[in-house]
Design a protein around this motif. Sequence first.
Motif, PDB file in Angstrom:
ATOM      1  N   ASN A  81     -63.644 -62.820 -21.634  1.00  0.00           N
ATOM      2  CA  ASN A  81     -63.809 -62.445 -23.042  1.00  0.00           C
ATOM      3  C   ASN A  81     -63.988 -60.946 -23.268  1.00  0.00           C
ATOM      4  N   TYR A  82     -64.127 -60.199 -22.190  1.00  0.00           N
ATOM      5  CA  TYR A  82     -64.369 -58.759 -22.335  1.00  0.00           C
ATOM      6  C   TYR A  82     -63.440 -57.958 -21.430  1.00  0.00           C
ATOM      7  N   ASP A  83     -63.144 -56.742 -21.889  1.00  0.00           N
ATOM      8  CA  ASP A  83     -62.248 -55.857 -21.134  1.00  0.00           C
ATOM      9  C   ASP A  83     -62.995 -55.000 -20.124  1.00  0.00           C
ATOM     10  N   GLY A  84     -64.299 -54.862 -20.322  1.00  0.00           N
ATOM     11  CA  GLY A  84     -65.093 -54.046 -19.413  1.00  0.00           C
ATOM     12  C   GLY A  84     -66.568 -54.332 -19.601  1.00  0.00           C
ATOM     13  N   PHE A  85     -67.349 -53.951 -18.590  1.00  0.00           N
ATOM     14  CA  PHE A  85     -68.782 -54.230 -18.592  1.00  0.00           C
ATOM     15  C   PHE A  85     -69.554 -52.953 -18.254  1.00  0.00           C
ATOM     16  N   VAL A  86     -70.667 -52.751 -18.959  1.00  0.00           N
ATOM     17  CA  VAL A  86     -71.562 -51.634 -18.679  1.00  0.00           C
ATOM     18  C   VAL A  86     -72.919 -52.226 -18.346  1.00  0.00           C
ATOM     19  N   VAL A  87     -73.397 -51.975 -17.136  1.00  0.00           N
ATOM     20  CA  VAL A  87     -74.673 -52.520 -16.685  1.00  0.00           C
ATOM     21  C   VAL A  87     -75.722 -51.416 -16.734  1.00  0.00           C
ATOM     22  N   LEU A  88     -76.763 -51.628 -17.524  1.00  0.00           N
ATOM     23  CA  LEU A  88     -77.842 -50.655 -17.651  1.00  0.00           C
ATOM     24  C   LEU A  88     -78.969 -51.051 -16.708  1.00  0.00           C
ATOM     25  N   HIS A  89     -79.404 -50.091 -15.914  1.00  0.00           N
ATOM     26  CA  HIS A  89     -80.255 -50.409 -14.758  1.00  0.00           C
ATOM     27  C   HIS A  89     -81.142 -49.214 -14.471  1.00  0.00           C
ATOM     28  N   GLY A  90     -82.351 -49.459 -14.004  1.00  0.00           N
ATOM     29  CA  GLY A  90     -83.206 -48.363 -13.565  1.00  0.00           C
ATOM     30  C   GLY A  90     -82.573 -47.622 -12.398  1.00  0.00           C
ATOM     31  N   SER A  91     -82.850 -46.338 -12.303  1.00  0.00           N
ATOM     32  CA  SER A  91     -82.144 -45.507 -11.323  1.00  0.00           C
ATOM     33  C   SER A  91     -82.630 -45.686  -9.878  1.00  0.00           C
ATOM     34  N   ILE A 113     -69.301 -50.745 -14.951  1.00  0.00           N
ATOM     35  CA  ILE A 113     -69.877 -49.400 -14.840  1.00  0.00           C
ATOM     36  C   ILE A 113     -71.398 -49.472 -14.958  1.00  0.00           C
ATOM     37  N   PHE A 114     -72.078 -49.050 -13.904  1.00  0.00           N
ATOM     38  CA  PHE A 114     -73.539 -48.959 -13.925  1.00  0.00           C
ATOM     39  C   PHE A 114     -73.951 -47.592 -14.463  1.00  0.00           C
ATOM     40  N   THR A 115     -74.986 -47.588 -15.259  1.00  0.00           N
ATOM     41  CA  THR A 115     -75.572 -46.313 -15.678  1.00  0.00           C
ATOM     42  C   THR A 115     -77.031 -46.543 -16.056  1.00  0.00           C
ATOM     43  N   GLY A 116     -77.715 -45.447 -16.275  1.00  0.00           N
ATOM     44  CA  GLY A 116     -79.122 -45.473 -16.645  1.00  0.00           C
ATOM     45  C   GLY A 116     -79.482 -44.086 -17.120  1.00  0.00           C
ATOM     46  N   SER A 117     -80.746 -43.730 -17.000  1.00  0.00           N
ATOM     47  CA  SER A 117     -81.152 -42.392 -17.434  1.00  0.00           C
ATOM     48  C   SER A 117     -82.463 -42.001 -16.769  1.00  0.00           C
ATOM     49  N   GLN A 118     -82.737 -40.712 -16.804  1.00  0.00           N
ATOM     50  CA  GLN A 118     -83.997 -40.199 -16.290  1.00  0.00           C
ATOM     51  C   GLN A 118     -85.074 -40.135 -17.376  1.00  0.00           C
ATOM     52  N   LEU A 119     -84.618 -40.066 -18.639  1.00  0.00           N
ATOM     53  CA  LEU A 119     -85.543 -40.035 -19.777  1.00  0.00           C
ATOM     54  C   LEU A 119     -85.186 -41.143 -20.760  1.00  0.00           C
ATOM     55  N   PRO A 120     -86.166 -41.666 -21.511  1.00  0.00           N
ATOM     56  CA  PRO A 120     -85.897 -42.734 -22.480  1.00  0.00           C
ATOM     57  C   PRO A 120     -84.861 -42.318 -23.519  1.00  0.00           C
ATOM     58  N   ALA A 128     -79.885 -40.177 -21.759  1.00  0.00           N
ATOM     59  CA  ALA A 128     -79.465 -41.565 -21.922  1.00  0.00           C
ATOM     60  C   ALA A 128     -78.242 -41.716 -22.821  1.00  0.00           C
ATOM     61  N   LYS A 129     -78.217 -40.977 -23.930  1.00  0.00           N
ATOM     62  CA  LYS A 129     -77.110 -41.134 -24.880  1.00  0.00           C
ATOM     63  C   LYS A 129     -75.775 -40.775 -24.247  1.00  0.00           C
ATOM     64  N   GLU A 130     -75.723 -39.636 -23.591  1.00  0.00           N
ATOM     65  CA  GLU A 130     -74.456 -39.210 -22.980  1.00  0.00           C
ATOM     66  C   GLU A 130     -74.033 -40.184 -21.899  1.00  0.00           C
ATOM     67  N   ASN A 131     -74.971 -40.607 -21.063  1.00  0.00           N
ATOM     68  CA  ASN A 131     -74.626 -41.550 -20.000  1.00  0.00           C
ATOM     69  C   ASN A 131     -74.094 -42.864 -20.575  1.00  0.00           C
ATOM     70  N   LEU A 132     -74.735 -43.366 -21.610  1.00  0.00           N
ATOM     71  CA  LEU A 132     -74.316 -44.635 -22.207  1.00  0.00           C
ATOM     72  C   LEU A 132     -72.958 -44.509 -22.900  1.00  0.00           C
ATOM     73  N   ILE A 133     -72.798 -43.481 -23.701  1.00  0.00           N
ATOM     74  CA  ILE A 133     -71.545 -43.307 -24.444  1.00  0.00           C
ATOM     75  C   ILE A 133     -70.363 -43.163 -23.492  1.00  0.00           C
ATOM     76  N   THR A 134     -70.512 -42.323 -22.477  1.00  0.00           N
ATOM     77  CA  THR A 134     -69.390 -42.083 -21.566  1.00  0.00           C
ATOM     78  C   THR A 134     -69.131 -43.291 -20.677  1.00  0.00           C
ATOM     79  N   ALA A 135     -70.181 -44.007 -20.292  1.00  0.00           N
ATOM     80  CA  ALA A 135     -69.990 -45.230 -19.500  1.00  0.00           C
ATOM     81  C   ALA A 135     -69.173 -46.248 -20.291  1.00  0.00           C
ATOM     82  N   ILE A 136     -69.475 -46.387 -21.579  1.00  0.00           N
ATOM     83  CA  ILE A 136     -68.705 -47.308 -22.430  1.00  0.00           C
ATOM     84  C   ILE A 136     -67.267 -46.816 -22.580  1.00  0.00           C
ATOM     85  N   GLN A 137     -67.105 -45.504 -22.755  1.00  0.00           N
ATOM     86  CA  GLN A 137     -65.751 -44.953 -22.872  1.00  0.00           C
ATOM     87  C   GLN A 137     -64.940 -45.226 -21.608  1.00  0.00           C
TER      88      GLN A 137
END
Length: 342
Positions: A81-91, A113-120, A128-137
Motif C-alpha cells: 500500500n505504500y511506495d516507501g517507508f520512513v522509520v523514526l528511531h533513537g540514534s 529510510i531510518f532517521t532520527g535526531s539529536q534534538l527534539p 529533526a525537521k531537516e532529517n525528517l523532511i529529507t528522509a521522506i523526500q
Amino acid sequence: MNEKVNILIIYTGGTIGMVKEYQSDVLKAFDFRKVVEQIPELRQLGCHIDSVSFKKPIDSSEMNPGHWTAIATLIETHYDNYDGFVVLHGSDTMSYTASALSFMLENLGKPVIFTGSQLPIGDLRTDAKENLITAIQLASLKENNKPVIQEVGLYFEYKLYRANRTTKLNAEHFQAFGSPNFPALAESGVHLRINREYLWQTTPRKKFKVHKDLDANVAILKLFPGMSRNLLEGVLNISGLKALILETYGAGNAPTEAWMLKALKRALEKGLHVVNVTQCPGGSVMMGRYKTSLALREMQIIDGGDITTEAAITKLMYLLGSKVSRKAFKTIFETPLRGEMS
C-alpha cells in the motif's frame, strides 16, 4: 511528480518524537498523525503521508530483536500500500536496528529510510525537521514509476548511507553517523544528489520476503592488551552461545599466546562460529597479512572483511535464525548479502 506517492512513517521512539511545550518547558510526544499540519513544508513534496507508532514508544537503548521483528512486520503488512517507508528511531542503536532490517527484508524493492535526531523536533536548533523532511523526500523518489532507492538506508545530517554500513560516531554533533568503508548513497545540499553507482539493486522479479526468526545467542569480545585467560574462556564457555564476534586489532591481528589459540581452537571444534572483525572504525580484516593473524586464518575463523560490528552481529542473528548449516556458514557469512561488506 505525475502521481501521488504514498509514504508510511513508522515511529518507534527516540528524541525526534518529542516536542517542547514552551509554556512549561516540558517535553511531550509529537503527534505524527498531524505531521503535515505541524510541518507544512512537507506539502511541497506532493506525497500522501500516513503514520503508525509503537503503542508504547521506546528509548533506542531498550531495542531488541523482538522490536526489530515488530518493525519488519509493519513493513510487511503495509508493503503493497505504500511506495516507501520512513522509520523514526533513537540514534543510540539505530545502526543495529537498520542493519538487522536490511537482512530481514529480502528482495526489498522499496526504500526503507531510518532517521532520527539529536534534538527534539520542537527545539529551536533542532536537526529533526531537516532529517525528517529529507528522509521522506528520499523515500518518495521515483523514476519510470520505480523507486530510485530499493534498500534500507540511514539518513542523518545531509547524508544518506547504506544502513548496514553505518556506525554512530558522535553523541553530541548533528553529524552523528558515519560510513567509514562505503560512500554515501545521497547527499543533501542546495540540490539533492543521488550517487546512483552505489545504490543496491534488487534482483527483478524476485518476491519480497520477510525473515522474522533471529537467534540472539551471540556475543562480542573486544581484545585489549592484558586480557586474561579466564575472561576469554569465560566468554567462549557461555551456555548456549552459538557465535562470537572477535574484535581484533588493525587488519585482524591478535596475540599469539598458546593459551589463547588453544581456547579458540577448542571452541571452534565444539561448533562455535567465530568472526574476525577489526575494532578500527575503518578498514578491513586481512588475515595472514601479518604473522599475528596467520594462526586465526589457519584455524578457519570467519573473515569479517570490512563489515561493521553492528552489521556483523545482526547478520549472525539472521543466519543462525535461518538455520544455515555449519558447513555453509563461513562461506555465506563471507559473502555480501545486502551490500554490507566489500
